[in-house]
Each structure stands twice: as structure tokens, then as C-alpha cells.
Design a protein around this motif. Sequence first.
Motif, PDB file in Angstrom:
ATOM      1  N   LEU A 157       0.815  -1.216   0.000  1.00 34.83           N
ATOM      2  CA  LEU A 157       0.000   0.000   0.000  1.00 34.83           C
ATOM      3  C   LEU A 157       0.849   1.267   0.000  1.00 34.83           C
ATOM      4  CD1 LEU A 157      -2.748  -1.095   2.564  1.00 34.83           C
ATOM      5  CD2 LEU A 157      -2.896  -1.056   0.061  1.00 34.83           C
ATOM      6  N   ASP A 158       2.052   1.192   0.556  1.00 39.56           N
ATOM      7  CA  ASP A 158       2.993   2.317   0.584  1.00 39.56           C
ATOM      8  C   ASP A 158       4.302   1.869  -0.015  1.00 39.56           C
ATOM      9  OD1 ASP A 158       1.390   4.286   1.647  1.00 39.56           O
ATOM     10  OD2 ASP A 158       1.991   3.899   3.732  1.00 39.56           O
ATOM     11  N   THR A 159       5.126   2.848  -0.338  1.00 46.45           N
ATOM     12  CA  THR A 159       6.435   2.559  -0.915  1.00 46.45           C
ATOM     13  C   THR A 159       7.524   2.919   0.085  1.00 46.45           C
ATOM     14  OG1 THR A 159       6.724   4.762  -1.863  1.00 46.45           O
ATOM     15  CG2 THR A 159       5.520   3.145  -3.188  1.00 46.45           C
ATOM     16  N   ASN A 160       8.764   2.696  -0.331  1.00 44.65           N
ATOM     17  CA  ASN A 160       9.903   3.049   0.519  1.00 44.65           C
ATOM     18  C   ASN A 160       9.975   4.559   0.764  1.00 44.65           C
ATOM     19  OD1 ASN A 160      12.237   2.165   1.989  1.00 44.65           O
ATOM     20  ND2 ASN A 160      13.499   3.122   0.398  1.00 44.65           N
ATOM     21  N   VAL A 161       9.356   5.351  -0.103  1.00 45.83           N
ATOM     22  CA  VAL A 161       9.335   6.800   0.086  1.00 45.83           C
ATOM     23  C   VAL A 161       8.615   7.134   1.387  1.00 45.83           C
ATOM     24  CG1 VAL A 161       8.477   8.980  -0.818  1.00 45.83           C
ATOM     25  CG2 VAL A 161       9.468   7.284  -2.369  1.00 45.83           C
ATOM     26  N   GLU A 162       7.441   6.561   1.578  1.00 44.43           N
ATOM     27  CA  GLU A 162       6.696   6.797   2.803  1.00 44.43           C
ATOM     28  C   GLU A 162       7.443   6.267   4.030  1.00 44.43           C
ATOM     29  OE1 GLU A 162       3.907   7.328  -0.445  1.00 44.43           O
ATOM     30  OE2 GLU A 162       5.293   5.696   0.015  1.00 44.43           O
ATOM     31  N   GLN A 163       8.125   5.132   3.843  1.00 49.85           N
ATOM     32  CA  GLN A 163       8.885   4.566   4.969  1.00 49.85           C
ATOM     33  C   GLN A 163       9.989   5.509   5.417  1.00 49.85           C
ATOM     34  OE1 GLN A 163       8.402   1.134   6.482  1.00 49.85           O
ATOM     35  NE2 GLN A 163       9.342   2.519   7.963  1.00 49.85           N
ATOM     36  N   GLN A 164      10.741   6.025   4.460  1.00 53.36           N
ATOM     37  CA  GLN A 164      11.832   6.934   4.807  1.00 53.36           C
ATOM     38  C   GLN A 164      11.306   8.268   5.333  1.00 53.36           C
ATOM     39  OE1 GLN A 164      14.956   6.022   5.002  1.00 53.36           O
ATOM     40  NE2 GLN A 164      14.248   3.979   4.337  1.00 53.36           N
ATOM     41  N   THR A 165      10.163   8.696   4.815  1.00 51.63           N
ATOM     42  CA  THR A 165       9.561   9.934   5.335  1.00 51.63           C
ATOM     43  C   THR A 165       9.195   9.771   6.800  1.00 51.63           C
ATOM     44  OG1 THR A 165       8.681  10.514   3.158  1.00 51.63           O
ATOM     45  CG2 THR A 165       7.651  11.539   5.084  1.00 51.63           C
ATOM     46  N   ALA A 166       8.599   8.628   7.145  1.00 51.36           N
ATOM     47  CA  ALA A 166       8.224   8.374   8.542  1.00 51.36           C
ATOM     48  C   ALA A 166       9.458   8.304   9.430  1.00 51.36           C
ATOM     49  CB  ALA A 166       7.431   7.073   8.631  1.00 51.36           C
ATOM     50  N   ASN A 167      10.511   7.641   8.933  1.00 55.89           N
ATOM     51  CA  ASN A 167      11.765   7.564   9.703  1.00 55.89           C
ATOM     52  C   ASN A 167      12.352   8.966   9.934  1.00 55.89           C
ATOM     53  OD1 ASN A 167      11.586   4.776   9.775  1.00 55.89           O
ATOM     54  ND2 ASN A 167      12.901   4.488   7.976  1.00 55.89           N
ATOM     55  N   GLY A 168      12.306   9.805   8.877  1.00 57.44           N
ATOM     56  CA  GLY A 168      12.864  11.155   9.000  1.00 57.44           C
ATOM     57  C   GLY A 168      12.086  12.001   9.997  1.00 57.44           C
ATOM     58  N   GLU A 169      10.749  11.886   9.975  1.00 55.65           N
ATOM     59  CA  GLU A 169       9.926  12.648  10.918  1.00 55.65           C
ATOM     60  C   GLU A 169      10.207  12.224  12.352  1.00 55.65           C
ATOM     61  OE1 GLU A 169       7.901  15.130  10.404  1.00 55.65           O
ATOM     62  OE2 GLU A 169       8.143  15.181   8.233  1.00 55.65           O
ATOM     63  N   THR A 170      10.452  10.954  12.571  1.00 53.73           N
ATOM     64  CA  THR A 170      10.780  10.465  13.911  1.00 53.73           C
ATOM     65  C   THR A 170      12.113  11.024  14.390  1.00 53.73           C
ATOM     66  OG1 THR A 170       9.584   8.402  13.450  1.00 53.73           O
ATOM     67  CG2 THR A 170      11.100   8.404  15.325  1.00 53.73           C
ATOM     68  N   ALA A 171      13.096  11.019  13.496  1.00 50.85           N
ATOM     69  CA  ALA A 171      14.412  11.564  13.860  1.00 50.85           C
ATOM     70  C   ALA A 171      14.322  13.057  14.172  1.00 50.85           C
ATOM     71  CB  ALA A 171      15.403  11.311  12.726  1.00 50.85           C
ATOM     72  N   THR A 172      13.498  13.760  13.428  1.00 47.16           N
ATOM     73  CA  THR A 172      13.307  15.208  13.688  1.00 47.16           C
ATOM     74  C   THR A 172      12.727  15.422  15.073  1.00 47.16           C
ATOM     75  OG1 THR A 172      12.993  15.671  11.323  1.00 47.16           O
ATOM     76  CG2 THR A 172      12.140  17.285  12.899  1.00 47.16           C
ATOM     77  N   SER A 173      11.781  14.609  15.479  1.00 43.88           N
ATOM     78  CA  SER A 173      11.174  14.733  16.803  1.00 43.88           C
ATOM     79  C   SER A 173      12.201  14.442  17.897  1.00 43.88           C
ATOM     80  CB  SER A 173       9.986  13.779  16.938  1.00 43.88           C
ATOM     81  OG  SER A 173       8.956  14.140  16.029  1.00 43.88           O
ATOM     82  N   ARG A 174      13.036  13.437  17.672  1.00 46.02           N
ATOM     83  CA  ARG A 174      14.084  13.155  18.661  1.00 46.02           C
ATOM     84  C   ARG A 174      15.052  14.328  18.765  1.00 46.02           C
ATOM     85  NH1 ARG A 174      14.503   7.844  16.078  1.00 46.02           N
ATOM     86  NH2 ARG A 174      13.356   6.296  17.308  1.00 46.02           N
ATOM     87  N   SER A 175      15.358  14.954  17.635  1.00 46.71           N
ATOM     88  CA  SER A 175      16.240  16.121  17.641  1.00 46.71           C
ATOM     89  C   SER A 175      15.639  17.262  18.448  1.00 46.71           C
ATOM     90  CB  SER A 175      16.508  16.580  16.201  1.00 46.71           C
ATOM     91  OG  SER A 175      17.297  17.756  16.178  1.00 46.71           O
ATOM     92  N   SER A 176      14.318  17.424  18.358  1.00 49.93           N
ATOM     93  CA  SER A 176      13.645  18.468  19.133  1.00 49.93           C
ATOM     94  C   SER A 176      13.774  18.212  20.631  1.00 49.93           C
ATOM     95  CB  SER A 176      12.172  18.550  18.737  1.00 49.93           C
ATOM     96  OG  SER A 176      12.029  18.917  17.372  1.00 49.93           O
ATOM     97  N   VAL A 177      13.700  16.949  21.028  1.00 46.61           N
ATOM     98  CA  VAL A 177      13.881  16.600  22.441  1.00 46.61           C
ATOM     99  C   VAL A 177      15.285  16.973  22.907  1.00 46.61           C
ATOM    100  CG1 VAL A 177      13.961  14.711  24.109  1.00 46.61           C
ATOM    101  CG2 VAL A 177      12.152  14.765  22.376  1.00 46.61           C
ATOM    102  N   SER A 178      16.283  16.642  22.071  1.00 42.17           N
ATOM    103  CA  SER A 178      17.671  16.971  22.431  1.00 42.17           C
ATOM    104  C   SER A 178      17.876  18.484  22.535  1.00 42.17           C
ATOM    105  CB  SER A 178      18.632  16.390  21.397  1.00 42.17           C
ATOM    106  OG  SER A 178      18.543  14.973  21.359  1.00 42.17           O
ATOM    107  N   ALA A 179      17.250  19.242  21.628  1.00 41.81           N
ATOM    108  CA  ALA A 179      17.371  20.697  21.669  1.00 41.81           C
ATOM    109  C   ALA A 179      16.767  21.253  22.958  1.00 41.81           C
ATOM    110  CB  ALA A 179      16.686  21.315  20.453  1.00 41.81           C
ATOM    111  N   LEU A 180      15.629  20.720  23.355  1.00 44.86           N
ATOM    112  CA  LEU A 180      15.002  21.172  24.597  1.00 44.86           C
ATOM    113  C   LEU A 180      15.839  20.788  25.808  1.00 44.86           C
ATOM    114  CD1 LEU A 180      11.302  20.386  23.692  1.00 44.86           C
ATOM    115  CD2 LEU A 180      12.227  22.648  24.225  1.00 44.86           C
ATOM    116  N   ASP A 181      16.490  19.642  25.773  1.00 48.08           N
ATOM    117  CA  ASP A 181      17.387  19.262  26.874  1.00 48.08           C
ATOM    118  C   ASP A 181      18.501  20.290  27.044  1.00 48.08           C
ATOM    119  OD1 ASP A 181      16.024  16.972  27.579  1.00 48.08           O
ATOM    120  OD2 ASP A 181      17.189  15.660  26.263  1.00 48.08           O
TER     121      ASP A 181
END
Length: 506
Positions: free
Chosen positions: A230-254
Motif C-alpha cells: 500500500l505504501d512505498t519506501n518513500v513513505e517509509q523513509q519519510t516516517a523515519n525522517g519525521e521520527t528523527a526530527t522529533s528526537r532532535s527536538s527533544v535533544s534541543a530542549l534538553d
Amino acid sequence: METMTDHYEFQLRASTWAASIAAAVAALGLAGCVNYAGIKSDKQIAPPSNYETKESLPAEGGQWPAMDWADQFGDPQLSTLIDEALAGNPTIDQARARIEKAYSYVGTANSALYPNVTGSYSWTRERYSANSIVPPPFGGTWQSENNVLASASWDLDLWGKNRERLRQAISQEKVANAEAEEVRISLAASVASTYNHLAQLYALRDIQVREVKNREGIVQITHGRVGAGLDTNVEQQTANGETATSRSSVSALDGQITTVRYQLGALLGKGPDRGLTIAQPSPADVAEFALPDNLPADLISRRPDIVAAYWQVDAAVHDVKEAKAEFYPDVNLSAAVGLVAFGWGRFLTAGSRQIQAGPAVHLPIFDAGALRAQLKGRYADFDYDVATYNQTLINALSDVATQVTQIRSDDRQLVDARQALDAQTKAYQLALVRYKAGLNQQLQVLNADDNRLAAETAVVSLEMGRRDEQIGLIKALGGGFNAAREGLAANTETPIPAPSVDAATH
């Protein structure tokens, strides 16, 4: 209990008897001497009633802030931190040092009201010339000269110059005390505001931590959809990138949290490590507020900066009066008694006595305009201090009105922001369900999540911003200061009048 300031003021009243002698000295011809004709000021400090505040600062029956205002925020650690800052911050020590210095000036000015008595003794061994003015049998011989002298002098202060100088010093001491209270209130508010900022960062961090979990859930859903075609590797990598961005936001707040902790350590008067030991804030919901009645009129005794400006004007009034007294005759009484003799044999005999006494009168006749220039400078200082007081009052009223407006604006925004958060959360949940069922694209889920995240962040920012504005309002209302309680209340209910050319000099 009588304070040292009360003691000095009593001495001032007791010393005014000397003014009764002024009539005797007035016989000295003042015609043609230097005078201050034409030098005056018509400036006056403005009463609060000069400024319209009924709409912006309505009477609501509220209470003025108490000294323990930090307790209302429901976090015991905040009150403890404020107490620690007030006990050990170098800015508090600086304020105390300024008070001590001002008090020393009061003591110096007070001493001028009393006679000055000194004593001295000298011994000199000298060979006198046989061919000079010293006659035999001392000429051409070595002699020892003993000289003991007690002397006294007293400035009668007929025109009140010294008394005005003392009053000026007392007013300056009150300025220093009021400024110290302003430092205390500003420091307490800074600790509370910084602590609130720390609480806001922790709240935003909690949001981002939850967001990381949301993004990780989307990653898992996307992985299943990719396996189902139903989805391609594009959506998979997009989801992975969004997760990494959220983790980066946590580190910035720390990082921001650690920085604010260092700032708190500095406000406490300690090293940065002290900030690292502060527990995570746990603020409670802030209660509604109401403005106190008679706010503009009472504010002048609740704001230490206004009180300091008032006493600065009062000090300038006494400066002017002191400068005016310089135009009048200055009478000083002096006397001295002692013993002087060659050698020790006759030193303690009646014939070795020396006595002198007499008055000294100083009358300015021509000084090339120095005294007039000095008085003009004192009036300029007075005008400046009046303008400073008026501007301080204007700024204070505007400060209170601004904080009130911002709080009410945030209250209105919070109603809509919370509704928006509820709607965006439901939209995200529906989008996620439809994405799992293969009815939505991933982009719709990510957009819905971004909107929900923005709405939640907005609510937290408004809640913490309102708390910060309430801290600002407490500071704007004087932070629990009361001039009457601190012995700094104004000595008149009406504004200080501008001293004019006809004003008395004492």
C-alpha cells in the motif's frame, strides 16, 4: 520603637532654636550683596489623578500582592529558591552596601549641627639663632617647646544650611532603602520568571517525547503498509525522517533546560552546578486575579521605584534650600585654651596659659556669580528629579495596564486554543485510523499530527505565558512592598511643591 532616622529628625527640630538669632545677624546690610532673585522653578510632581485609568485599571476589589506571593503558584520549591536568592545574591549585598553608605552621609551631616572640639599636643626641640628675633637668654641655645591646646568651634547655622544638608542626607538614605526594595522585588520576580521558563521547557519536552512515540507508531504502521504494497519506501523513509526530527527536538530542549538551570544558579548567587540540582518544576494552575481598588492612588506607596523617585525629589528640595542658605551670613564661634612654654619647668604654671575666643562672620559680597550658578544647578537637578518621578509614575501605570491586558488576552486565547487542540487531536486520531485501514495517505496523517502538535504547543505556551505575565503583574503592583510598613511613606499627602524664590530656607 525610635529609629535612627527619627533620632536625627528630633535633633533637627531641637536645633532650630538657633534660628532665633537670625534677626540679630540680619542687621548686616544685604543690599548690594549676592542674591538669588529671579532663580526659581514651577515644576511639581504629578498626582495619580492627573492620569486617566478608570477603563484600563478598573476597581475590582482585589488584594495587593503579599510578601509571600510566590506561594500562590503551588510549587514549594519556587518559594525556597526565591528565599535562597534573596539571602545570597551579590546584588542584594550591593544594595545593602549602598544603604550603609547613605547612612554614613546622614551621620556626617548630623555632626555639623554640633560644636567640634579637638585637642592637640606637640613637643619641639629647636636651637634658636643668636642673631634673629629670639632674645637672650634663649637666642643661641637649644630649647624644648611644649604646646597643649584644646579648641572648639561651632557653626551657628542661623539659616539652616546644615539642617537642610542633614535632611537631604536622610532623604537620600530613604532613596537607597527604596532602591534596595526594588532590587529585592526584581530579583524575586526574575527567579520566578526563569523558574516558570524552566517549567515551560519541561512541558514542551514532554510534548516532544510523546510526539516521538506518535511518530514511531506511524513508522510501524507504514512498515506494515509497505509490506502489504500500500505504501512505498518513500513513505517509509519519510516516517523515519519525521521520527528523527522529533528526537532532535527533544535533544534541543534538553540543551535549553540545562542553560536555564545555569541561569537559575546565577540568580541564586551560586555556581552553575547549583542549577543542576533543582528539581523539575511542578506548577499548579494559576487562579483568577482581580485588581485592587483605588489602584492609581495607592500604587505610589506600593511601588518602590516611585517611592525612591519621591524621596529623590525631596532630597532635591533640601539641596535647593541649602544652596539658598549659602547667600546669607555664616556665623561661626570658636574658642581655644591651652598651655605653651619652653621646657618643662614652667609648662604647668598659670603664666603659660593661652586663651583665645571670638566669632567669625562670613558674608558673600561678590563671587562672580558662583553662588547663583550653584543654585541654578540645584534647581536643574530638582526639575530633572520631578520629571523622573512623573515618568516613573506614568511607566508604572502603563506597566500594570499592559500586564492586565496581556493576561486577559491570554485568557481569551486559551479558550480558543484548547478548543483547537481538542479538534486537532480528534482529526489526528481519525486520520490515523483511516491510515491504518488504507483509506488515507501518509501525508494526511503527518499533516494532522503536525497540526495537533502545533495546537498542543500553543496551549502550553499560552498557559506558561499567562503565568509569566501574572508574575509581571505582581512585580508591577509592587511585589508586596508597602512604604508605610518599611518606614518610607511620603511625609505629605499632596505632591511636593516646587521651592520658589519666596520659599523659606529652613
